[in-house]
Structures are given as C-alpha cells and as structure tokens.
Design a protein around this motif. Sequence first.
Motif, short mmCIF file in Angstrom:
data_model
loop_
_atom_site.label_atom_id
_atom_site.label_comp_id
_atom_site.label_asym_id
_atom_site.label_seq_id
_atom_site.Cartn_x
_atom_site.Cartn_y
_atom_site.Cartn_z
N GLY A 1 0.83 -1.19 0.00
CA GLY A 1 0.00 0.00 0.00
C GLY A 1 0.86 1.25 0.00
N HIS B 1 -3.60 -5.25 1.22
CA HIS B 1 -3.51 -3.81 1.46
C HIS B 1 -3.51 -3.56 2.96
CE1 HIS B 1 -4.40 0.47 1.42
NE2 HIS B 1 -4.40 0.49 0.10
N ILE C 1 -4.97 -1.39 -5.50
CA ILE C 1 -3.71 -1.23 -4.78
C ILE C 1 -2.69 -0.50 -5.66
CG2 ILE C 1 -1.72 -2.42 -3.78
CD1 ILE C 1 -3.68 -4.68 -2.95
N GLU D 1 -3.65 3.18 -6.05
CA GLU D 1 -3.37 3.99 -4.86
C GLU D 1 -1.87 4.27 -4.71
OE1 GLU D 1 -5.09 2.74 -1.22
OE2 GLU D 1 -7.10 2.45 -2.06
#
Length: 353
Positions: free
Chosen positions: A203, A245, A333, A336
């Motif tokens: 993450g 995550h 994921i 992000e």
Amino acid sequence: MKILITGGAGFVGSSLAINIKTNYPSYEVICLDNLKRKGSELNLPRLAKAGAIFVHGDIRNKEDFDALPIVDFVIESSAEPSVLAGLEGTPDYLINTNLVGTINCLNYTKKCGAAFIFLSTSRIYPIKAIEKLNFEEAETRFVLSDEQSVPGVSSKGIAENFPLDGARSLYGATKLASELMIHEYNEFYGMKTVINRCGVLTGPWQMGKIDQGVMVLWVAKHYWQQQLAYIGYGGSGRQTRDMLHVKDLYRLIDFQLHNIDKVNGEILNAGGGVEVSASLQELTQICQEVTGKTIPISKVAENRAADIRLYVTDNTKVTALTGWKPEISMKQIVTEITEWITENEEALAYVLK
C-alpha cells in the motif's frame, strides 16, 4: 484505550496508528521506532498530524521500555522484514530485533497486564515443502493444485496446519521462534495474545525495495521508467503471491482490539487470497495499465536464495472466526500506490527511485 505500536514509524505500524487515531480519536496511540529503515522518518509528520505519540527507541534495548506508560494493548509490528537478511554476513541484527526484541515486548506487555497482537509472516512455512507442492503452470502464473500429499494446502492456498518441518530463511525462523515464545506467555502467564501470519503487505507509504515491498518497487520502477527483472524460475515472471492492502489488515486488527477474547490464543493466516493475487507478469500488466508506461524487464533464469514459486493465503479460518476478508483489489492497490508516488514524488525519489 492505550496502545503501544512497535515499529510505529514503519509502513505497517504508522498505517495502523493513523487508522486507529482516525477512527478512535480518544485512544492514546504510542509509536516506538528506531528509524533505521530509510524513509521511515517521512512518517513522523503524518503520525503527529494524526495525534499519535512518537517515541524514539529500540525494542532490542530493554531500558527503552522503562519510560513507556502502562498500556492496554501492544501491537508488535517491528521487524527486520527482509527474507534475505542475515544470509550474507552476520544475522545478529535480525535475531536481536525479531526474536530478542519480541521477548522484550512480551515482558513489557506482561508488566502492563496488557494484551498482545503479533504480526508474523507467511515466511514461517518451510521453503522446500512449499517448493515440492503440486502446481499447474498457467499461461501467466503458477497455480496450486487441489491434490496435495501434505495437509494444509489446496487451490485456495496455504492454511495454518501446513507442516512446519524444514528450513524457512533466517527471517522466517526468527518470526516462528517468536511465535513459540508467545504461546508460552499465553499459556503460563495468562497473557491474551493473537498471532497474524500475514501474506505480502503493501500500500501507499511502503518504502519498497528488491527484497521487501516488491509491489511498491514494481510500481515505482514503472513510474520512473527504470528497469526491472524477472528473477528465477526460468525468468518467466510466473511466480505468484497474494497481496494484502494495509487498510485491509487494519480492519482485522481493529476487530482483534475490540474482540480479543474471541481470538485469544489463535494463529490466523491473513492475506489477499486467490482473489487478490498476481504473478510478476500480471503485476507488470496492471502497472502498465495504471501508469500508462512500459519499461524494459530482463530475465534471469537462476533462482534467488530463499525464493519460492508461489504463495497464496487460505483465509478460511480467519474469515470463519471473525468475518474478515480482504476487500481491496490488485488494480486498486496499484492505483493507490501510483497516486501516492505522484503526489509525493520529490520526497519519495531518494528512497524509491
């Protein structure tokens, strides 16, 4: 509630601290960290903004616990996390952090009369046993077969009753040794404990490198258009892992903080499972889609030390016990992480580029 998080300025520890403070502003969260890992200092302003308390200390030093207040929970997320740690040179830092440090944490927890949440690893499972599993070679990944000669494994992944005989890396050995000590403290001191054997955690704010944090490394190399390599297993890029995550991990820890009696004494495998897994080939494809960039990827046929063909977590037990399961997809994921690098490019370049 008062909570001590060790490794509290690291990727996992800081993420847990910030999420706890966001959802429970009245909780006191103390983050203990030695700031050894490059980039961990970037989390200090984030912790301060969230209202967490940072304490510069080292779990290897018993005296660093003396100044800490009495707490209700200890979340042990500190570690030397590299599977290659200690293989070249001395293993002293690895052992003193991952085993002696955990024992120091347990003694502090005992003094407090607190409960103990331990972040262990899927790497406690033996390498040769995993490498001998029956698998199929699909076009883009290795896949576990349902028919196996050992318990604790199926096409769903590896479960908690997978055999533990054999070598697993010095890193995995220190974490398993810590697990054994946790069982003793639970049984003979009546300490409430839970062990989470995590798959690959990832993450935003993970300072990824070649031997730990591979997903962030993969995204970062695409972002800055630098070279990568498929290493081992013929250089095919079919080796496969599940990804979890850190926010999905937080949801599990949140449950454990507020339902410790339900998970007391348990060992729980927790990872992305088949649903949130990818081979290096597939991860490359997702990175290309999200970043819009294609980079050169070389092929190295020879396997690296302590590497495994595939690991996927069977979450059956943890889901049945807690209702928890991962929710954040591989593409989300990658998206992000890409957005995080874009927003913090200048600060992150010296670590990730």
